[in-house]
Design a protein around this motif. Structure first.
Motif, short mmCIF file in Angstrom:
data_model
loop_
_atom_site.label_atom_id
_atom_site.label_comp_id
_atom_site.label_asym_id
_atom_site.label_seq_id
_atom_site.Cartn_x
_atom_site.Cartn_y
_atom_site.Cartn_z
N GLU A 1 0.74 -1.39 0.13
CA GLU A 1 -0.02 -0.10 0.16
C GLU A 1 0.90 1.27 -0.02
O GLU A 1 0.49 2.41 0.52
CB GLU A 1 -0.89 0.12 1.17
CG GLU A 1 -1.79 -1.29 1.18
CD GLU A 1 -2.87 -1.01 0.38
OE1 GLU A 1 -3.35 0.23 -0.26
OE2 GLU A 1 -3.92 -1.91 0.25
N SER B 1 -3.33 -3.59 4.80
CA SER B 1 -4.66 -3.66 4.64
C SER B 1 -5.06 -5.00 4.08
O SER B 1 -4.25 -5.83 3.83
CB SER B 1 -5.04 -2.55 3.50
OG SER B 1 -5.12 -2.91 2.19
N LYS C 1 -9.67 -9.13 0.19
CA LYS C 1 -10.68 -8.98 -0.11
C LYS C 1 -10.97 -9.12 -1.34
O LYS C 1 -12.25 -9.48 -2.04
CB LYS C 1 -11.10 -7.47 0.25
CG LYS C 1 -10.67 -6.38 -0.41
CD LYS C 1 -11.09 -4.97 0.26
CE LYS C 1 -10.42 -3.88 -0.10
NZ LYS C 1 -10.96 -2.67 0.08
N ARG D 1 1.12 0.03 9.26
CA ARG D 1 1.77 0.70 8.27
C ARG D 1 3.10 1.40 9.26
O ARG D 1 2.91 2.21 10.06
CB ARG D 1 1.24 1.73 7.72
CG ARG D 1 -0.07 0.87 6.79
CD ARG D 1 -0.50 2.08 5.48
NE ARG D 1 -1.87 1.21 5.22
CZ ARG D 1 -2.60 1.66 4.46
NH1 ARG D 1 -2.55 3.01 3.77
NH2 ARG D 1 -3.75 0.91 3.86
N GLN E 1 -9.99 0.76 9.48
CA GLN E 1 -10.86 1.15 8.29
C GLN E 1 -11.82 0.56 8.04
O GLN E 1 -11.95 -0.83 8.28
CB GLN E 1 -9.70 1.44 7.24
CG GLN E 1 -9.21 0.07 6.66
CD GLN E 1 -8.09 0.45 5.75
OE1 GLN E 1 -7.66 1.53 5.34
NE2 GLN E 1 -7.78 -0.42 4.63
N HIS F 1 -2.14 4.78 -6.58
CA HIS F 1 -3.13 4.13 -5.44
C HIS F 1 -2.61 2.97 -4.80
O HIS F 1 -1.76 2.80 -3.68
CB HIS F 1 -4.48 4.14 -5.83
CG HIS F 1 -5.56 3.69 -4.76
ND1 HIS F 1 -5.51 3.96 -3.52
CD2 HIS F 1 -6.47 2.52 -4.89
CE1 HIS F 1 -6.09 3.21 -2.93
NE2 HIS F 1 -6.95 2.49 -3.58
N SER G 1 -9.58 5.79 0.37
CA SER G 1 -9.31 5.57 -0.99
C SER G 1 -10.18 4.36 -1.56
O SER G 1 -10.05 3.25 -0.80
CB SER G 1 -8.03 5.55 -1.64
OG SER G 1 -7.38 6.40 -1.08
N GLY G 2 -10.27 4.18 -2.86
CA GLY G 2 -10.64 2.86 -3.46
C GLY G 2 -10.47 2.99 -4.71
O GLY G 2 -10.11 4.04 -5.34
N SER G 3 -11.05 1.88 -5.53
CA SER G 3 -10.74 1.74 -6.93
C SER G 3 -11.66 0.64 -7.35
O SER G 3 -12.07 -0.35 -6.80
CB SER G 3 -9.47 1.58 -7.40
OG SER G 3 -8.75 0.42 -6.72
N ARG H 1 -10.83 -2.66 -9.47
CA ARG H 1 -9.82 -3.51 -9.60
C ARG H 1 -9.53 -4.17 -10.89
O ARG H 1 -10.50 -4.55 -11.73
CB ARG H 1 -9.71 -4.54 -8.59
CG ARG H 1 -10.27 -4.07 -7.37
CD ARG H 1 -9.69 -3.03 -6.53
NE ARG H 1 -10.46 -2.84 -5.32
CZ ARG H 1 -10.06 -1.84 -4.31
NH1 ARG H 1 -9.33 -0.94 -4.61
NH2 ARG H 1 -10.78 -1.70 -3.10
N GLY I 1 -13.82 -1.64 -4.67
CA GLY I 1 -14.20 -1.41 -3.38
C GLY I 1 -13.53 -0.12 -2.79
O GLY I 1 -13.03 0.81 -3.71
N PHE I 2 -13.57 0.00 -1.30
CA PHE I 2 -13.01 1.22 -0.91
C PHE I 2 -12.49 0.98 0.61
O PHE I 2 -12.92 -0.33 1.19
CB PHE I 2 -14.29 2.17 -0.96
CG PHE I 2 -14.07 3.61 -0.52
CD1 PHE I 2 -13.59 4.32 -1.70
CD2 PHE I 2 -13.73 4.18 0.72
CE1 PHE I 2 -12.92 5.55 -1.39
CE2 PHE I 2 -13.38 5.49 1.01
CZ PHE I 2 -12.98 6.09 0.10
N ALA I 3 -11.55 1.94 1.19
CA ALA I 3 -11.48 1.77 2.52
C ALA I 3 -11.60 3.06 3.13
O ALA I 3 -10.65 3.96 2.61
CB ALA I 3 -10.09 1.21 2.88
N1 ASP Z 1 -6.52 -1.02 0.34
C1 ASP Z 1 -6.75 0.27 -0.10
C2 ASP Z 1 -6.31 1.14 1.16
O1 ASP Z 1 -6.10 0.73 2.37
C3 ASP Z 1 -8.33 0.61 -0.15
C4 ASP Z 1 -8.79 0.18 -1.29
O2 ASP Z 1 -8.46 0.38 -2.50
O3 ASP Z 1 -9.90 -0.49 -1.20
O4 ASP Z 1 -5.95 2.19 1.29
#
Ligand code: ASP
Length: 580
Positions: free
Chosen positions: A175, A197, A202, A221, A235, A438, A475-477, A479, A520-522
């Motif tokens: 990350e 993460s 996931k 981290r 998160q 990202h 953030s998220g994306s 994939r 997804g997202f976090a």
């Molecule tokens: N894994 C990413 C983060 O912890 C979030 C994500 O892309 O879902 O920032």
């Protein structure tokens, strides 16, 4: 007799005449020559106990040596206070409890600080966190944290998300931060990484057909600690299969609304406004601008192409901010220092004082330039003239600084917004090559797949950030769900086929066994709750945080380990902590 049959903050005028048993902490004790008053406190509030030797010799005797923060149990009768003694500031202020039996349950040594003391040194607060936790502030914040998470869970449960536990001890999940490592006694010399993460797990849950995953996930981290950063944090982590970007944003907005509702606040209007990354950088010089104020960056590159002021005429980009204040020389010198910290060589300015322009560069500018660049009295135009990246960075830095310094944000406003359409890669000075913006699993926008390797800098990613009042909440994306595309991204990042296999073989295998489109997202819970609580940093909403040096003042961790322990793990320390 049970410990208590009512909470301290619950008693009201309607309870007069009732016999009650209470338990809690002595908040204050006042001795009025014979009569002793004790404010008894639990997390619901305070109630006044009255100990009268004429009513109870036992209680009077026991009350004698009570000090602040002793734990007491009291049994007695709820009595109405005389009208002139009612305390309107206290919800229980119409009554008091006349004590018949009093018991000191637990004593306290003299306190390192008083609970109502202001500006107690934070390290001291953390060293004695159990005391600090008894304050209204910490009680409120930790309970708010709980309520917000409960609201988020409810929103996710209602939408069919499945809470799945993923491992903390794993292989490095990149990350963009350093990993914390865990040695393994059974395999000396080898290490787990603590998950930065649950990212790849996931994604595997989606490939595994779970459809909708979420977790209040702890992440680790190894980064410098700051107001919005701790080594470990939680998160809201979620992932969805067969979705587009809008589906993911909608769920995240619903979770935010759920948390607002759970803490009794009006949720921000939805959908949240959206801003392109490129736009945000150009207008605000930041990918997480605080939109509670304007102070937009404006462009003067065209206007100054033929300027007699060479610095402007020759710079690839000339942009400016108009600050709503005519700054003094001393203030300008300070602003110049800040601009330099962000990479500027100097700071050109035009101060407009009642229509009169004050500036060393004014004499080089034409009437037209001056008219366009300094119109409003009581303002200062601040310039950056350099390459585009530097100009953006400098004015972005100044904008944030001025926003804070001049208190420009509307404190009553809550500015939530999305930043969309980030580039997929950025060029890294450090590695001298391309790296992800990202993370390496973000998909390019549809149609850009074929350019990944031929034009990495031109590819946009399906990455989105959520910002609240200038804090990046998460953030998220969408994939990558195609092994070929994933490998192209790895190649751009300079990874050989072997390295790809050895680090991410399991992901590449999974992507080749029926991977559905997914995204997804976090969202950082601590940041979110700190903002909800109106706190300046996440330590105030974290039960047991660490301080900036990376230590825990409470337990004294981290600590050195005896050689015998290290030997068993196959580790030899090159540092003697005693030397430090
Ligand atoms: N894994 C990413 C983060 O912890 C979030 C994500 O892309 O879902 O920032």
């Amino acid at each position: 007799m049970s410990w208590r049959d009512v909470m301290c903050g619950e008693l009201r005028a309607a309870d007069v005449g009732r016999r009650v048993t209470l338990a809690g902490w002595a908040d204050t004790r006042r001795d009025h020559g014979g009569l002793v008053f004790v404010d008894l406190r639990d997390h619901t509030g305070l109630v006044q106990l009255v100990v009268n030797p004429e009513r109870s010799k036992q209680a009077a005797h026991e009350a004698h040596d009570i000090r602040n923060e002793f734990v007491l149990q009291a049994e007695g009768e709820v009595v109405a206070r005389a009208p002139n003694l009612v305390n309107p500031k206290l919800p229980t202020g119409e009554v008091e409890v006349h004590v018949d039996t009093l018991r000191v349950v637990s004593r306290s040594t003299p306190l390192p600080f008083q609970l109502d003391e202001e500006n107690v040194d934070e390290t001291l607060r953390l060293r004695y966190r159990w005391l600090d936790m008894r304050t209204g502030r910490m009680q409120r914040n930790l309970r708010l944290n709980h309520a917000a998470i409960a609201g988020i869970r409810r929103a996710m449960d209602e939408r069919g998300f499945v809470d799945v536990w993923t491992p903390s001890m794993t292989r490095g999940t990149p990350e963009g931060a350093r990993d914390f490592l865990v040695p393994v006694r059974l395999q000396p010399g080898k290490f787990f990484a603590l998950a930065q993460s649950p990212q790849l797990f996931k994604q595997l849950c989606m490939i595994g057909g779970l459809d909708r995953y979420y977790q209040i996930a702890t992440c680790w981290r190894d980064e410098d600690l700051r107001a919005d950063r701790q080594f470990e944090f939680r998160q809201l982590d979620f992932e969805m299969a067969f979705v587009e970007r809008e589906d993911v944003l909608d769920v995240m907005e619903a979770a935010v609304a759920g948390a607002f509702e759970a803490v009794g606040r009006e949720p921000p209007p939805r959908p949240f406004p959206r801003l392109q990354f490129a736009d945000a950088m150009q207008r605000f010089g930041s990918d997480k601008p605080d939109l509670r104020y304007g102070l937009e960056i404006q462009d003067a590159t065209e206007l100054t192409r033929g300027s007699r002021f060479g610095v402007f005429a020759n710079a690839p980009a000339v942009r400016f901010l108009v600050a709503p204040k005519a700054f003094s020389r001393a203030e300008l010198a300070r602003l110049e220092e800040i601009a330099k910290e962000w990479g500027a060589k100097g700071l050109a300015y035009l101060v407009n004082e009642g229509g009169e322009v004050r500036s060393p560069i004014a004499k080089f500018l034409s009437e037209d330039e001056l008219a366009a660049l300094s119109v409003v009295p009581g303002t200062t135009t601040l310039f950056a003239a350099a390459d585009e990246a530097t100009v953006t960075r400098v004015l972005g830095g100044l904008r944030t600084h001025l926003g804070r310094e001049l208190d420009l944000a509307d404190q009553a406003a809550e500015a939530f917004h999305w930043i969309l359409d980030f580039p997929l890669f950025e060029h890294s000075e450090e590695f001298g090559g391309w790296t992800f913006m990202h993370h390496a699993f973000t998909a390019p926008v549809a149609g850009d797949e074929h350019r990944i390797e031929s034009d990495p800098g031109g590819v946009l990613g399906q990455h989105y950030d959520l910002i609240w009042n200038g804090w990046e909440l998460g953030s998220g994306s969408i994939r990558i769900h195609d092994a070929g595309v994933q490998q192209a991204v790895f190649r751009v990042m300079g990874m050989s086929e072997e390295e790809q296999r050895s680090k991410f073989g399991y992901l590449l295998d999974a992507l080749q066994m029926g991977a559905p489109p997914h995204g997804g997202f976090a969202m950082g819970i601590d940041r979110f709750v700190a903002l909800l609580a109106g706190e300046p940093d996440i330590r105030q909403v974290t039960a047991f945080p660490k301080v900036a040096s990376g230590s825990d003042p409470l337990t004294g961790a981290p600590t050195p380990m005896p050689d015998s322990v290290l030997r068993e793990l196959g580790i030899k320390s090159a540092v003697n902590p005693a030397d430090k």
